[in-house]
Design a protein around this motif. Sequence first.
Motif, mmCIF file in Angstrom:
data_model
loop_
_atom_site.group_PDB
_atom_site.id
_atom_site.type_symbol
_atom_site.label_atom_id
_atom_site.label_comp_id
_atom_site.label_asym_id
_atom_site.label_seq_id
_atom_site.Cartn_x
_atom_site.Cartn_y
_atom_site.Cartn_z
ATOM 1 N N PHE A 40 0.832 -1.202 0.000
ATOM 2 C CA PHE A 40 0.000 0.000 0.000
ATOM 3 C C PHE A 40 0.870 1.258 0.000
ATOM 4 O O PHE A 40 0.622 2.199 -0.761
ATOM 5 N N VAL A 41 1.904 1.276 0.833
ATOM 6 C CA VAL A 41 2.800 2.426 0.906
ATOM 7 C C VAL A 41 3.536 2.606 -0.415
ATOM 8 O O VAL A 41 3.659 3.728 -0.931
ATOM 9 N N GLU A 43 2.562 1.668 -3.390
ATOM 10 C CA GLU A 43 1.602 2.126 -4.399
ATOM 11 C C GLU A 43 1.361 3.624 -4.259
ATOM 12 O O GLU A 43 1.318 4.347 -5.260
ATOM 13 N N ASN A 44 1.220 4.101 -3.034
ATOM 14 C CA ASN A 44 1.033 5.539 -2.819
ATOM 15 C C ASN A 44 2.263 6.330 -3.243
ATOM 16 O O ASN A 44 2.133 7.437 -3.777
ATOM 17 N N ARG A 45 3.441 5.802 -3.038
ATOM 18 C CA ARG A 45 4.667 6.483 -3.490
ATOM 19 C C ARG A 45 4.700 6.582 -5.000
ATOM 20 O O ARG A 45 5.089 7.610 -5.565
ATOM 21 N N ARG A 46 4.295 5.501 -5.687
ATOM 22 C CA ARG A 46 4.273 5.541 -7.154
ATOM 23 C C ARG A 46 3.277 6.583 -7.651
ATOM 24 O O ARG A 46 3.561 7.332 -8.583
ATOM 25 N N LYS A 47 2.091 6.624 -7.018
ATOM 26 C CA LYS A 47 1.089 7.611 -7.408
ATOM 27 C C LYS A 47 1.601 9.035 -7.178
ATOM 28 O O LYS A 47 1.410 9.913 -8.019
ATOM 29 N N ALA A 48 2.238 9.263 -6.050
ATOM 30 C CA ALA A 48 2.764 10.593 -5.742
ATOM 31 C C ALA A 48 3.859 10.975 -6.720
ATOM 32 O O ALA A 48 3.934 12.137 -7.153
ATOM 33 N N LYS A 51 2.240 12.060 -9.968
ATOM 34 C CA LYS A 51 1.649 13.388 -9.847
ATOM 35 C C LYS A 51 2.736 14.465 -9.831
ATOM 36 O O LYS A 51 2.577 15.525 -10.421
#
Length: 55
Positions: A40-41, A43-48, A51
Motif C-alpha cells: 500500500f505504501v 503504491e502511494n509512493r508511485r502515485k505521488a 503526480k
Amino acid sequence: MNKFGKGIITGVVATIATTAAGVFAVKKTIIDPELKKEEFVNENRRKAARKRISH
C-alpha cells in the motif's frame, strides 16, 4: 504394532500438525498484514511520483 508404537506415531503426527497450524496462524496474523501495508505504501509512493512529474 503395539500400543506404544501407535502412541509415538500419533504424538509425532499431532506435534507436526500443531506446529504447522501455529506457523500458518503467525503468517496470517503478522506477516501478511505487514506485506499488504508495505505494498500500500509503495503504491502511494508511485502515485505521488506520477503526480509530481506530471505537474
